[in-house]
Design a protein around this motif. Structure first.
Motif, short mmCIF file in Angstrom:
data_model
loop_
_atom_site.label_atom_id
_atom_site.label_comp_id
_atom_site.label_asym_id
_atom_site.label_seq_id
_atom_site.Cartn_x
_atom_site.Cartn_y
_atom_site.Cartn_z
N ALA A 61 -0.16 9.12 -0.89
CA ALA A 61 -1.57 9.03 -0.50
C ALA A 61 -2.45 10.00 -1.28
O ALA A 61 -3.66 9.75 -1.44
CB ALA A 61 -1.71 9.27 1.00
N ASP A 62 -1.88 11.11 -1.75
CA ASP A 62 -2.72 12.06 -2.49
C ASP A 62 -2.98 11.62 -3.93
O ASP A 62 -3.79 12.22 -4.64
CB ASP A 62 -2.08 13.45 -2.48
N HIS A 75 2.80 4.31 -3.54
CA HIS A 75 2.43 5.60 -4.12
C HIS A 75 2.00 6.57 -3.02
O HIS A 75 1.53 6.15 -1.96
CB HIS A 75 1.28 5.44 -5.12
N SER A 102 -0.02 -1.06 -11.84
CA SER A 102 0.16 0.02 -10.88
C SER A 102 1.63 0.37 -10.69
O SER A 102 1.96 1.50 -10.31
CB SER A 102 -0.46 -0.34 -9.53
N ARG A 112 0.79 -1.23 0.00
CA ARG A 112 0.00 0.00 0.00
C ARG A 112 0.83 1.28 0.00
O ARG A 112 0.27 2.36 -0.19
CB ARG A 112 -0.95 0.02 1.20
N ILE A 147 -3.53 8.08 -4.67
CA ILE A 147 -4.47 6.95 -4.59
C ILE A 147 -4.62 6.57 -3.13
O ILE A 147 -3.64 6.54 -2.37
CB ILE A 147 -3.99 5.74 -5.43
N ASP A 148 -5.84 6.29 -2.71
CA ASP A 148 -6.09 5.85 -1.35
C ASP A 148 -5.34 4.56 -1.06
O ASP A 148 -5.30 3.64 -1.89
CB ASP A 148 -7.60 5.64 -1.16
N ALA A 149 -4.73 4.48 0.11
CA ALA A 149 -3.89 3.33 0.44
C ALA A 149 -4.67 2.02 0.44
O ALA A 149 -4.17 0.98 -0.02
CB ALA A 149 -3.21 3.54 1.79
N ASP A 150 -5.90 2.03 0.96
CA ASP A 150 -6.70 0.81 0.94
C ASP A 150 -7.03 0.39 -0.49
O ASP A 150 -7.01 -0.80 -0.82
CB ASP A 150 -8.00 1.02 1.74
N GLU A 151 -7.34 1.36 -1.32
CA GLU A 151 -7.62 1.06 -2.73
C GLU A 151 -6.39 0.47 -3.40
O GLU A 151 -6.47 -0.51 -4.15
CB GLU A 151 -8.07 2.31 -3.46
N LEU A 152 -5.24 1.07 -3.13
CA LEU A 152 -4.00 0.59 -3.73
C LEU A 152 -3.69 -0.84 -3.29
O LEU A 152 -3.28 -1.68 -4.10
CB LEU A 152 -2.84 1.52 -3.37
#
Length: 255
Positions: A78-79, A76, A214, A73, A81-86
């Protein structure tokens, strides 16, 4: 201590290929009676370091398990992509990559990316259970001198567990190909061995690497983690492993 930044250009495959030692590494061979347990700190490490070996071993009907310890996670900002999404994206990429490599058994421990030092005892306990459930296996893990903190910690854990159980340990470098060059004193030339890959296994590895969109494409203002200056190091007709268990002489870490 030597630090490195993945955004730097790095050494590049052409520079490595100029050293004749790379193309003349002694072969590494697996005992056909043993299975394969590939440990990875992050989704994609297993493919970068040992994807061809995984593909060949599955094709040979050798028992193969891939165990990925963190969720990736933190690759990348955090601004972007959301860490949970990643983490979810990287898990799906991992599953696609495993299908491309022939479908080895997959275990995902799910620790937060970057947290292995803080969770070392828990990770070691879980990996002990994983290893003990596959006692007739060669353990394949990140090289302890690789420079990324998670790689170092996982490599140290793997070395300790393998030594305690009398298991064969192979270590694969990843970031070494970026921050070092062939003359760097920490490159373990004397312990490196090569596994030569068939055309089918090279293709399987290439498709598996392409699953990690990604990591191989830019996101917003960030360049890809794995760019076209770095990826050729993992498109060779062979993969490289160190086969001894001595710790590296110098700690090399990515901040």
């Amino acid at each position: 201590m030597v630090t490195f930044d993945a955004r730097d250009p790095g050494t590049g495959e052409k520079a490595w290929a100029r050293d004749p030692r790379l193309g003349a590494l002694p072969p590494a061979t697996l005992d056909p009676r043993l299975g394969l347990l590939v440990l990875a700190a992050h989704p994609d490490d297993e493919t970068l370091g040992a994807g061809g070996l995984i593909s060949a071993s599955v094709a040979a009907e050798r028992p193969v398990t891939v165990c990925v310890v963190t969720d990736g996670r933190a690759s990348h900002a955090a601004d972007l992509i959301d860490a949970d999404e990643l983490a979810g994206v990287r898990l799906e990429e991992l599953r696609r990559a495993m299908r491309a490599l022939g479908g080895p058994a997959l275990e995902v421990l799910g620790y937060a990316d970057g947290s292995l030092r803080e969770n070392r005892a828990a990770v070691q306990a879980e990996l002990a259970l994983v290893i003990d459930s596959r006692p007739e296996s060669v353990v394949v893990a990140p090289w302890r001198g690789d420079g990324h903190r998670d790689h170092r910690v996982l490599g140290e854990i793997a070395a300790e567990l393998a030594a305690e159980r009398g298991l064969v340990l192979w270590e694969y470098p990843i970031w070494m190909w970026h921050w070092a060059d062939s003359a760097h004193p920490d490159v373990p030339w004397g312990r490196m061995r090569a596994v030569h890959l068939s055309a089918a296994d090279r293709l399987a590895k290439r498709i598996a690497l392409d699953s990690y969109v990604s990591q191989t494409t830019p996101r917003g203002s960030e360049p890809p983690q794995l760019d076209e200056g770095f990826l050729p190091c993992f498109r060779r007709p062979f993969e490289t492993f160190t086969v001894a268990s001595e710790p590296p002489s110098v700690a090399v870490e990515r901040p």
